[in-house]
Design a protein around this motif. Structure first.
Motif, PDB file in Angstrom:
ATOM      1  N   TRP A  48       2.029  16.602  -5.230  1.00 48.62           N
ATOM      2  CA  TRP A  48       2.085  15.150  -4.771  1.00 48.62           C
ATOM      3  C   TRP A  48       1.687  14.178  -5.912  1.00 48.62           C
ATOM      4  CZ3 TRP A  48       4.659  13.589  -0.291  1.00 48.62           C
ATOM      5  CH2 TRP A  48       4.776  12.129  -0.169  1.00 48.62           C
ATOM      6  N   PRO A  49       2.508  13.487  -6.537  1.00 46.84           N
ATOM      7  CA  PRO A  49       2.027  12.565  -7.590  1.00 46.84           C
ATOM      8  C   PRO A  49       0.875  11.912  -7.481  1.00 46.84           C
ATOM      9  CG  PRO A  49       4.519  11.966  -6.891  1.00 46.84           C
ATOM     10  CD  PRO A  49       3.712  12.892  -5.969  1.00 46.84           C
ATOM     11  N   GLY A  50      -0.314  12.164  -8.238  1.00 46.03           N
ATOM     12  CA  GLY A  50      -1.515  11.361  -8.319  1.00 46.03           C
ATOM     13  C   GLY A  50      -2.487  12.414  -7.590  1.00 46.03           C
ATOM     14  N   GLU A  51      -2.143  13.688  -7.276  1.00 44.97           N
ATOM     15  CA  GLU A  51      -3.374  14.543  -6.503  1.00 44.97           C
ATOM     16  C   GLU A  51      -3.449  15.862  -7.331  1.00 44.97           C
ATOM     17  OE1 GLU A  51      -1.684  15.542  -2.496  1.00 44.97           O
ATOM     18  OE2 GLU A  51      -2.011  13.487  -1.833  1.00 44.97           O
ATOM     19  N   LYS A  80       0.820  -1.175   0.204  1.00 44.25           N
ATOM     20  CA  LYS A  80      -0.038   0.141   0.146  1.00 44.25           C
ATOM     21  C   LYS A  80       0.621   1.094   0.212  1.00 44.25           C
ATOM     22  CE  LYS A  80      -3.904   1.642   2.818  1.00 44.25           C
ATOM     23  NZ  LYS A  80      -2.858   2.415   3.948  1.00 44.25           N
ATOM     24  N   LYS A  81       0.435   2.002  -0.777  1.00 44.66           N
ATOM     25  CA  LYS A  81       1.280   3.455  -0.912  1.00 44.66           C
ATOM     26  C   LYS A  81       1.338   4.220   0.566  1.00 44.66           C
ATOM     27  CE  LYS A  81       2.132   4.128  -5.351  1.00 44.66           C
ATOM     28  NZ  LYS A  81       2.341   2.795  -5.622  1.00 44.66           N
ATOM     29  N   ASP A  82       2.399   4.700   0.828  1.00 46.02           N
ATOM     30  CA  ASP A  82       2.533   5.299   1.797  1.00 46.02           C
ATOM     31  C   ASP A  82       2.230   6.908   1.805  1.00 46.02           C
ATOM     32  OD1 ASP A  82       3.767   6.969   4.147  1.00 46.02           O
ATOM     33  OD2 ASP A  82       4.906   5.523   4.708  1.00 46.02           O
ATOM     34  N   PRO A  83       1.201   7.372   2.612  1.00 41.87           N
ATOM     35  CA  PRO A  83       0.905   8.619   2.247  1.00 41.87           C
ATOM     36  C   PRO A  83       1.998   9.778   2.502  1.00 41.87           C
ATOM     37  CG  PRO A  83      -0.307   7.776   4.322  1.00 41.87           C
ATOM     38  CD  PRO A  83       0.563   6.803   3.508  1.00 41.87           C
TER      39      PRO A  83
END
Lengths: 271, 158
Positions: free
Chosen positions: B155-158, B18-21
């Motif tokens: 942030w990548p993907g935001e 799982k990605k670390d936020p």
């Protein structure tokens, strides 16, 4: 008031410089050790140990200690003083014994091969963290029967290779053994350590940290080998140096190591 | 080579888990020994909502030797060199062991942002503010540099 804060500032700056200087000195010493001491030396006559103390009047019990050692041992193999000397000495001596004893080689290779599940489940190590080290040590023990003494020496003296990889795995096995019986080992820890896991993380896992008595004991028991250590520590003695022994007495593998303050080397008994 | 082998494993683990936020990690496309990291400033610190870029260099003796990690984003913190971005952290020096990895090292740096150690300062001004118990000065200065330097990356993907 202003003066006070100024002198405090100077204190801080000079402390900071002192810390930096000490750091630089330590790094210089480490560099010198790397350049001048091989990971493990060729065999040397026991008398070589005397050279360090010749002419030093305060070293009388070191000199007579070497005389005592030469009645039992013919040679020594010195290891680099980089904090991993105990593990390197243990590994070198163990390998030489296993090359001469097939049953013990089989037993220990099996133990090492099967150790990964305890390392992960009891030791709590991530598979990703240990696997290149596990593979290196298993391969090393599997190759042992085919190795000549020259090849063994080459393997264990090469930088950033077998000796380092096996050394770290020995650290992991030591830590796993301590974690397998925390209530037994907790009382042995130096002051200030409240739990085994923290002790392992700060005192066993980092490569530069010297092996303490509790780790010597744990490693001997983990491998089920007898380790006898002669203490050449300069203290007055009568007819014999102090010798401590670890691990099961009945073990077929008996390793002899030499302790001098802060350092371990390998000893070779007179045939 | 063991360093690349280990780093490829670390990469696989990152992709699988799982990605670390708070930590975004990406290796250089040409060289697995070089990585870039983004750290999200921890909440309730002067670094909150900032995004900090780190450069991570592993040598050929990684993971026996620690990675070398520097802040590329300017940060005001007692244990980060104000000019070079060098980080003073025991686990990146004497206390390093191969049990750590790049992600764990980044986590330790995040913990350092939340919990500065004023007794081993690389940035003496920041260290002195905390040691002198002038938390207001430290918080304001660190906040100012966060706003000036760490609010530009997304942030990548935001």
């Amino acid at each position: 008031m202003a003066d006070e804060s100024q002198s405090k500032d100077e204190d801080n700056t000079s402390n900071f410089q002192k810390v930096q200087q000490t750091q630089a000195q330590l790094e210089a010493i480490e560099k010198e050790i790397r350049e001048n001491q091989p990971l493990t030396s060729e065999l040397k006559p026991i008398a070589t140990l005397k050279a360090v103390y010749n002419g030093d009047d305060n070293a009388k019990f070191f000199v007579s200690g070497v005389d005592y050692l030469s009645t039992l041992y013919q040679s020594t193999r010195m290891t680099r003083g980089d904090g991993s000397c105990y593990y390197r000495s243990f590994l070198y001596s163990l390998s030489e014994h296993l090359m001469k004893n097939e049953a013990e080689l089989t037993r220990i290779t099996k133990y090492v091969k099967e150790s990964n599940s305890a390392v992960i489940n009891v030791g709590g190590y991530d598979e990703m963290a240990i696997d290149i080290f596990y593979e290196a040590i298993v391969e090393f023990f599997e190759e042992l029967p085919k190795m000549t003494p020259e090849k063994l020496h080459e393997e264990l003296t090469q930088e950033n290779a077998t000796s380092d990889y096996c050394t770290w795995y020995l650290r992991v096995l030591t830590a796993t053994f301590l974690k397998s019986d925390p209530s037994r080992f907790l009382p042995y820890l130096e002051d200030g350590y409240m739990d085994i896991a923290t002790y392992c993380q700060t005192q066993i896992e980092p490569m530069g940290k010297e092996c303490t008595m509790v780790s010597v004991l744990a490693l001997a028991e983990a491998f089920q080998v007898r380790v006898q250590i002669e203490y050449l520590d300069g203290r007055p003695f009568e007819d014999k140096l102090t010798r401590h022994e670890f691990g099961p007495e009945e073990s077929l593998t008996k390793l002899s190591l030499l302790y001098r303050p802060g350092h371990y080397d390998v000893l070779y008994a007179t045939a | 080579m063991q360093a690349s082998k280990r780093l490829r494993k670390e990469l696989q683990n990152l992709e699988r888990n799982k990605k670390d936020p708070y930590i975004y990690l990406i290796p250089d496309s040409e060289n697995i020994l070089k990585w870039s990291a983004l750290l999200r400033g921890p909440s309730e610190t002067p670094y909150e909502s900032g995004i900090f870029q780190l450069s991570i260099d592993c040598s050929n003796d990684y993971p026996l030797a620690p990675p070398s990690i520097q802040f590329m984003t300017r940060v005001f913190h007692p244990n980060v060199h104000f000019r070079t971005g060098d980080v003073c952290l025991d686990i990146l020096k004497k206390e390093w062991s191969p049990a750590w990895g790049i992600q764990a090292a980044c986590r330790a740096i995040l913990a350092l942002l939340s919990d500065p150690d004023a007794d081993s300062p690389l940035n003496c001004d920041a260290g002195n503010m905390i040691r002198g118990n002038d938390m207001m000065a430290y918080n304001c200065t660190a906040r100012m540099y966060t706003v000036e330097n760490a609010m530009f990356l997304t942030w990548p993907g935001e």
